[in-house]
Design a protein around this motif. Structure first.
Motif, PDB file in Angstrom:
ATOM      1  N   SER A   6       0.809  -1.215   0.000  1.00 58.09           N
ATOM      2  CA  SER A   6       0.000   0.000   0.000  1.00 58.09           C
ATOM      3  C   SER A   6       0.847   1.272   0.000  1.00 58.09           C
ATOM      4  O   SER A   6       0.342   2.334  -0.321  1.00 58.09           O
ATOM      5  N   THR A   7       2.114   1.154   0.383  1.00 61.09           N
ATOM      6  CA  THR A   7       2.998   2.329   0.415  1.00 61.09           C
ATOM      7  C   THR A   7       4.395   1.930  -0.055  1.00 61.09           C
ATOM      8  O   THR A   7       4.731   0.736  -0.108  1.00 61.09           O
ATOM      9  N   CYS A   9       7.056   2.414   1.674  1.00 61.48           N
ATOM     10  CA  CYS A   9       7.705   1.802   2.842  1.00 61.48           C
ATOM     11  C   CYS A   9       7.300   0.347   2.997  1.00 61.48           C
ATOM     12  O   CYS A   9       8.138  -0.506   3.320  1.00 61.48           O
ATOM     13  N   HIS A  10       6.033   0.047   2.749  1.00 58.22           N
ATOM     14  CA  HIS A  10       5.558  -1.328   2.819  1.00 58.22           C
ATOM     15  C   HIS A  10       6.266  -2.171   1.762  1.00 58.22           C
ATOM     16  O   HIS A  10       6.705  -3.294   2.038  1.00 58.22           O
ATOM     17  N   ASN A  80      10.213   6.074   6.397  1.00 51.15           N
ATOM     18  CA  ASN A  80       9.731   5.047   7.324  1.00 51.15           C
ATOM     19  C   ASN A  80       9.260   5.639   8.643  1.00 51.15           C
ATOM     20  O   ASN A  80       8.515   4.994   9.378  1.00 51.15           O
TER      21      ASN A  80
END
Length: 97
Positions: A6-7, A9-10, A80
Motif C-alpha cells: 500500500s505504500t 515503505c511497505h 519510514n
C-alpha cells in the motif's frame, strides 16, 4: 496472489524480507554493493537516530551528503518515520537556498 503493497515503505520492507541476500543498491562503478538486508538494517539504524533527534510523522528532513547511497538510505529512513526527505547538494552556495 498476495496483496500489493500500500505504500513505498511497505514495498521496501516486504522486498527486504523476501530477498534479503539480493542486491538492493550498488554504486555506478560497482565498487559498492548492498543487499536488501544491509540496506534495511542501515535504514532502521538511521531511522532510530532521526527519531532520537525528534523527527516525527509529517516532518521534513534535509540531507546534505556527498554519497548517493547514503542519501538513499537517509531518505528511506525519513519515509519510514512518516517524514519527508530530500537531498541538498553540498556544492550549492547559501545564496541558492
Amino acid at each position: 496472489m498476495t496483496d500489493a503493497p500500500s505504500t513505498l515503505c511497505h514495498a521496501f520492507q516486504r522486498t527486504a524480507a523476501a530477498a534479503p541476500a539480493a542486491t538492493a543498491l550498488r554504486s555506478s562503478d560497482d565498487a559498492v554493493r548492498l543487499t536488501w538486508r544491509q540496506y534495511a538494517d542501515r535504514v532502521r539504524t538511521i531511522a532510530a537516530g532521526l527519531s532520537a533527534l525528534g523527527v516525527r510523522h509529517g516532518d521534513t528532513v534535509g540531507l546534505m551528503l556527498t554519497n548517493l547511497l547514503e542519501v538513499l538510505r537517509g531518505v528511506m529512513a525519513a519515509l519510514n518515520l512518516g517524514a519527508g526527505g530530500f537531498s541538498i547538494y553540498n556544492t550549492r552556495g547559501p545564496e541558492q537556498f
